[in-house]
Structures are given as structure tokens and as C-alpha cells.
Design a protein around this motif. Structure first.
Motif, PDB file in Angstrom:
ATOM      1  N   GLY A 241       0.847  -1.342   0.182  1.00 35.12           N
ATOM      2  CA  GLY A 241      -0.282   0.270   0.238  1.00 35.12           C
ATOM      3  C   GLY A 241       1.050   1.489   0.145  1.00 35.12           C
ATOM      4  O   GLY A 241       1.754   1.434   0.823  1.00 35.12           O
ATOM      5  N   ALA A 242       0.126   2.487  -0.759  1.00 32.64           N
ATOM      6  CA  ALA A 242       1.208   3.008  -1.031  1.00 32.64           C
ATOM      7  C   ALA A 242       1.189   4.139   0.515  1.00 32.64           C
ATOM      8  O   ALA A 242       2.622   4.394   0.496  1.00 32.64           O
ATOM      9  N   GLY A 243       0.761   3.865   1.487  1.00 33.26           N
ATOM     10  CA  GLY A 243       0.481   5.060   2.331  1.00 33.26           C
ATOM     11  C   GLY A 243       1.679   4.297   3.558  1.00 33.26           C
ATOM     12  O   GLY A 243       2.335   4.968   3.875  1.00 33.26           O
ATOM     13  N   SER A 293       4.142   7.872  -9.209  1.00 33.95           N
ATOM     14  CA  SER A 293       3.824   9.632  -8.583  1.00 33.95           C
ATOM     15  C   SER A 293       2.915   9.498  -8.093  1.00 33.95           C
ATOM     16  O   SER A 293       3.685  10.311  -7.023  1.00 33.95           O
ATOM     17  N   TYR A 294       2.098   8.541  -7.163  1.00 36.88           N
ATOM     18  CA  TYR A 294       1.454   9.028  -6.233  1.00 36.88           C
ATOM     19  C   TYR A 294       2.216   8.934  -5.014  1.00 36.88           C
ATOM     20  O   TYR A 294       1.472   9.800  -3.840  1.00 36.88           O
ATOM     21  N   THR A 295       2.954   8.180  -5.352  1.00 36.39           N
ATOM     22  CA  THR A 295       3.959   7.984  -3.473  1.00 36.39           C
ATOM     23  C   THR A 295       4.789   8.873  -3.568  1.00 36.39           C
ATOM     24  O   THR A 295       4.617   8.862  -1.928  1.00 36.39           O
ATOM     25  N   ASP A 296       5.462   9.315  -4.750  1.00 32.23           N
ATOM     26  CA  ASP A 296       6.177  10.464  -4.295  1.00 32.23           C
ATOM     27  C   ASP A 296       5.380  11.804  -4.360  1.00 32.23           C
ATOM     28  O   ASP A 296       6.428  11.885  -3.841  1.00 32.23           O
ATOM     29  N   MET A 297       4.030  12.193  -4.322  1.00 31.20           N
ATOM     30  CA  MET A 297       3.354  13.110  -4.501  1.00 31.20           C
ATOM     31  C   MET A 297       2.955  13.294  -2.953  1.00 31.20           C
ATOM     32  O   MET A 297       3.095  13.961  -2.103  1.00 31.20           O
ATOM     33  N   ALA A 298       3.085  12.118  -2.359  1.00 31.49           N
ATOM     34  CA  ALA A 298       2.882  11.758  -0.812  1.00 31.49           C
ATOM     35  C   ALA A 298       4.044  11.989   0.109  1.00 31.49           C
ATOM     36  O   ALA A 298       4.461  12.696   0.969  1.00 31.49           O
ATOM     37  N   PHE A 299       5.188  11.277  -0.650  1.00 31.57           N
ATOM     38  CA  PHE A 299       6.596  11.695   0.218  1.00 31.57           C
ATOM     39  C   PHE A 299       6.679  12.793  -0.401  1.00 31.57           C
ATOM     40  O   PHE A 299       7.809  13.547   0.957  1.00 31.57           O
ATOM     41  N   ASN A 300       6.988  14.110  -0.805  1.00 36.22           N
ATOM     42  CA  ASN A 300       7.274  15.305  -1.424  1.00 36.22           C
ATOM     43  C   ASN A 300       6.195  16.551  -0.535  1.00 36.22           C
ATOM     44  O   ASN A 300       7.160  17.042   0.062  1.00 36.22           O
ATOM     45  N   GLN A 301       4.975  16.064   0.423  1.00 37.46           N
ATOM     46  CA  GLN A 301       4.151  16.087   1.044  1.00 37.46           C
ATOM     47  C   GLN A 301       4.841  16.329   2.677  1.00 37.46           C
ATOM     48  O   GLN A 301       4.944  17.274   2.681  1.00 37.46           O
ATOM     49  N   TYR A 302       5.543  14.700   2.690  1.00 33.29           N
ATOM     50  CA  TYR A 302       5.545  14.408   4.120  1.00 33.29           C
ATOM     51  C   TYR A 302       6.733  15.180   4.237  1.00 33.29           C
ATOM     52  O   TYR A 302       6.707  16.256   5.032  1.00 33.29           O
ATOM     53  N   TRP A 303       7.492  15.913   3.105  1.00 34.52           N
ATOM     54  CA  TRP A 303       8.362  16.571   3.628  1.00 34.52           C
ATOM     55  C   TRP A 303       9.470  18.132   3.346  1.00 34.52           C
ATOM     56  O   TRP A 303       9.291  18.559   4.110  1.00 34.52           O
TER      57      TRP A 303
END
Length: 503
Positions: A241-243, A293-303
Motif C-alpha cells: 500500500g502506498a501509505g 507518481s502518487y507515492t512520490d507525491m505523498a513523499f513530497n508532501q511529507y518533507w
């Protein structure tokens, strides 16, 4: 003045709403506090214990409580400058504010005419570095970018790469490491008076080996910037899962950040996402999958939330084996998603299938794509002049025309991105000019850039220092058995070429 990157004129996309983001953020804290991270270095465990972490020596496990993590985040710079050989090419990383674009990398060079990939020659390698230096939308240069070139022993490939980049590029540089060669590449950076961004690769899931801790000690002592990248594969070395994948990946990176700040508060560190989505029906990585892409979007949001620079690799790869429509849509969709979600750095230009090869011709095309994306990020001018209400009133209905207005003449190049290789002519004009494909146009542009682009030479003293460091490394690896006699014989052919070091 340092390059500040492309600023986005409108709010970044948050793929996680406030509640979902809080769950991801708290999940990282929970993993680090309750599961912990294996740290094989006794010296690093001692430093982390003194910093406030809980340590289980028998299991080599370190646990990070929230107050320790927050202290390390507070000490970590919220953006920083990366020094290049030429002052005008210094790079300023500004998390949550701007995006910088770098090339993707591969093990070999792709030849579009034969659709084959092979190890580049020394000449091809040096020419590609010069080409990357010439591309106007490439802000600084990624590691490798071909993992070395032909006739060079494995242990020397990245050192030859670093030397090449200093010789024929004036942009800021990133480099990787194998066989402890970071010790020699650090000396090169000192000799050039620049930064050299390095990589610390933790092992997924949740493990730091002895050598990764040694790298942290080395880079912090040298005062060089470096980033953390684990490269987990969903369903294998992190949750499917992406999360969960983002939580596991970010826990590994955050543990590294704490280590860096515990060793030397204020160390310039940043984060790299190489989370890979596999096709579990085959077990193969799905390069170019939208899941990257959507896992990296969450990664970007986190940092972005913590103000730590972050680097996305989702746009680096495609599952296509050639330069075609599939490669275009897979990588360009990823590029756009990472720009709009606020990645500080994105690797894109020149990347192809599975990081197995890269293409100079594709890098030229990709640079146009980045130019278009940068224009999109600038948004719409809503100033009085930009809205043109007075001009509309003055011009009025038909037969009024805006063709000869000063506003049209002054702004059309800003409002219409003019590509360097894509065809905008009519069909008739295209037929009459020889029906050139975009690959042919890119090849012509590549040749023109290589003919016209010049890079200020390093001084004779710096050249000698580079060569001395390379020779020290060659001698060391021969002494320790990393270079066999057969490899050395082939290597000598390369080192004795008439046009060394450039061909």
C-alpha cells in the motif's frame, strides 16, 4: 548568485488531506519509536544514545522518540546552497518554494539508430557531460550519469565520472559511491573548491549497515551535503500500500537525518524517494507506473511539511525500451505530478528503461518538456498589465485587432513556449523540409550544442590535483586486489590514448 529553481505561482497539490497526512506523519513516529532501526555501527549507536535515543545493543536496534526526532529536524537546514565550479551555477535548494531539474541516469548509452545500448566510450561519456552542461533547463547534474565508461575497472568508474564532470562541466554535481570511493571523490571536491552531493543508501526495510554509518561520519566531517535513499520496492521491502510504503521509506530517511544531526548539528541533508511499484503478476518493477507518481507525491508532501529538501525519481524511468510515445507519457506524467506536488529536485532528462540506459538525444527532447513545465509553473500574470482590461476596451469589437498591439509583441514569447526540437510548422512545410522526426531534430540540436558550447577550463594546478587523486585511487585499488591484472591491462589502453583524458 545561486540558481533558485522554478517557483510555482499557485498552491502545490496535497495528495493527502489533513487527516490522512496526520496519520502518515504519526505512522512514521510510531515506527521509529516502537520498531526502531537496525544500526550496525557501534560508534553510531553510542552517538545516538548520547543524543537521547534508546538503544538495544544485543539486537543492534535504535529507537527514536518524538522529542529526539523533532530536535534533529530543528537542527537540519531548511534549504541550502550547493556550490558549483562556476559561481553562476551554484544551486539553492528551497523546499516548498522551488523545483530544480536534473538528469536521470543509466548504466549504458542508448543509440537511437540501432536501438541498442552499450557502455559508452570515454569520448561519448565526456560529450554527454558537456551536453548536460549546455542544456538550458537542466539546473545541475545527477550522479554517474552512465555509471562510468568502457575499459575502466568497476572500482574506478565513478571516480573517472567525477573527474570528467569537473573537467567539462561548470554545474553543481551529485555523485554516488561504490567500493568506498567517496573518500577519493571528496578529495576532488576539496581540490575544486566545490560541493559534491553524495548518497547514503540505507537498506530497506529499516537497516543501516556499518559502511553507511561510515559515510555519514565522512560527509559530515567534510561539511558536504548528502541525501538519504533506500529504494524500497512495494510488496517486497516495504508495504504494498502506498501509505505504508511512504511511512516505511520516510522512517528510514528520518532515522538517517537524526544520525547526521547527532554527529554534526546543521549538516546539509536532504531526502530522495526511489520507492518502486512492482507488477506482482510478474514480480518485475513497473517502471513508469502511476503508482510511482502518487507515492512520490505523498513523499513530497511529507518533507515539505518539515521544510527538508526532497528529491523525486518517479520521472526518471519508463518501462519502454525505446524513445517512443510510451516513454513520453509515462515519464512526462510523472514529471508533472512531481512539479505540482512540490518536489525540490526532480530527475528526468535523458532517463530511459529501468535505469539501464540513458540517451543524449532524449535528454535534448526532455529539456524542452522541462521548459514547458517551468512555464506552466509560472502561472498567469494577473497584474493590471497582464489582465489587459484597458487594452480590450481600447481595441473593442471587430474590426478591432490585437495583432499590432505592443502587448502582443512584448508578451507572445512569454505566453507561447517555443520548443527547440518539436515541430510547430504546417504539414506542408514539414513535408517540404524533409519530414524530419523529433529524433532527427534533437540529434541536430545535440550536434549544435556540442559544437558551440564551451566550458571554462580548470587550472593546470587543479588538473594535476585531479590526476594525482585518480592515480592514488588506482594504486590503492590495485594494492587491495580490486583491480585485476587483466583489468589493469585494458585500463592502461584507455589511459594511454592520445586524447586522454577527453577521448
Amino acid at each position: 548568485m545561486a540558481k533558485k529553481g522554478a517557483e510555482c505561482a499557485f498552491p502545490y497539490i496535497n495528495i493527502l488531506d489533513e487527516s490522512a497526512f496526520a496519520q502518515v506523519r504519526d505512522g512514521v513516529y510510531t515506527v521509529l519509536q516502537n520498531t526502531g532501526v537496525t544500526v550496525q555501527s557501534r560508534k553510531m549507536r553510542k552517538i545516538l544514545k548520547d543524543y537521547g535515543c534508546r538503544v538495544d545493543e544485543e539486537r543492534e536496534r535504535v529507537y527514536f522518540d518524538r522529542d529526539v526526532i523533532l530536535r534533529a529536524l530543528e537542527a537540519s537546514p531548511k534549504g541550502f546552497e550547493i556550490k558549483a565550479r562556476d559561481e553562476k551555477n551554484h544551486v539553492l535548494l528551497q523546499p516548498g518554494k522551488t523545483t530544480q531539474f536534473i538528469n536521470a541516469c543509466g548504466t549504458g548509452i542508448y543509440h537511437s539508430h540501432t536501438r541498442e545500448s552499450k557502455a559508452p566510450t570515454r569520448k561519448e561519456f565526456y560529450e554527454y557531460i558537456r551536453l548536460l552542461d549546455a542544456l538550458p533547463n537542466l539546473d545541475f547534474q545527477n550522479c554517474f550519469p552512465f555509471f562510468g565508461f568502457d575499459k575502466v575497472p568497476e572500482c574506478m568508474k565513478l571516480l573517472e565520472s567525477t573527474a570528467a564532470k569537473y573537467r567539462v562541466s561548470s554545474k553543481a554535481q551529485i555523485e554516488g559511491t561504490v567500493f568506498d570511493n567517496y573518500k577519493f571523490s571528496t578529495e576532488m571536491a576539496k581540490a575544486m573548491g566545490t560541493d559534491l552531493c553524495q548518497i547514503v543508501n540505507s537498506a530497506a526495510p529499516l537497516t543501516y549497515f556499518e559502511e553507511t554509518a561510515d559515510q555519514i561520519f565522512h560527509y559530515t566531517e567534510a561539511g558536504l551535503p548528502f541525501h538519504f535513499a533506500a529504494g524500497p520496492t512495494r510488496g517486497l521491502t516495504c508495504p504494498m500500500g502506498a501509505g505504508g510504503a511512504v511511512i516505511s521509506n520516510n522512517a528510514e530517511g528520518l532515522a538517517g537525518l537524526v544520525m547526521a544531526q547527532a554527529v554534526r548539528p546543521g549538516s546539509r541533508v536532504w531526502m530522495n524517494s526511489m520507492i518502486m511499484t512492482p507488477d506482482m503478476s510478474t514480480g518485475k518493477p513497473a517502471f513508469g507506473d502511476i503508482g510511482n507518481s502518487y507515492t512520490d507525491m505523498a513523499f513530497n508532501q511529507y518533507w515539505r511539511y518539515y521544510g527538508i529538501p526532497c528529491w523525486s525519481n518517479a520521472a526518471s524511468w519508463s518501462s519502454s525500451k525505446t524513445i517512443d510515445y510510451q516513454a513520453g507519457f509515462e515519464q512526462s506524467l510523472a514529471l508533472l505530478s512531481q512539479c505540482l506536488s512540490g518536489a525540490t529536485v526532480i530527475s528526468y532528462q535523458g532517463g530511459m528503461y529501468a535505469e539501464l540506459y540513458a540517451s543524449p538525444v532524449k535528454a535534448v527532447i526532455d529539456d524542452d518538456v522541462v521548459g514547458m513545465v517551468k512555464r506552466l509553473m509560472r502561472g498567469i500574470d494577473t497584474s493590471r498589465e497582464g489582465l489587459s482590461v484597458e487594452l480590450i476596451q481600447e481595441t473593442g469589437p471587430i474590426p478591432g485587432s490585437f495583432m499590432d498591439s505592443d502587448e502582443t509583441l512584448e508578451n507572445w514569447r512569454e505566453e507561447c513556449y517555443v520548443p527547440s526540437v518539436a515541430s510547430r510548422t504546417s504539414y506542408t512545410e514539414w513535408k517540404a523540409s524533409g519530414e524530419k522526426s523529433i529524433l532527427e531534430s534533437a540529434e541536430n540540436r545535440m550536434k549544435n550544442l556540442l559544437e558551440k558550447h564551451t566550458v571554462p577550463s580548470i587550472s593546470p594546478e587543479q588538473e594535476q590535483q585531479l590526476e594525482d587523486i585518480l592515480q592514488d585511487a588506482r594504486n590503492w585499488y590495485r594494492k587491495t586486489g580490486r583491480i585485476t591484472e587483466e583489468e589493469w591491462k585494458i585500463y592502461q589502453e584507455d589511459l594511454c590514448s592520445p586524447d586522454y583524458p577527453y577521448a
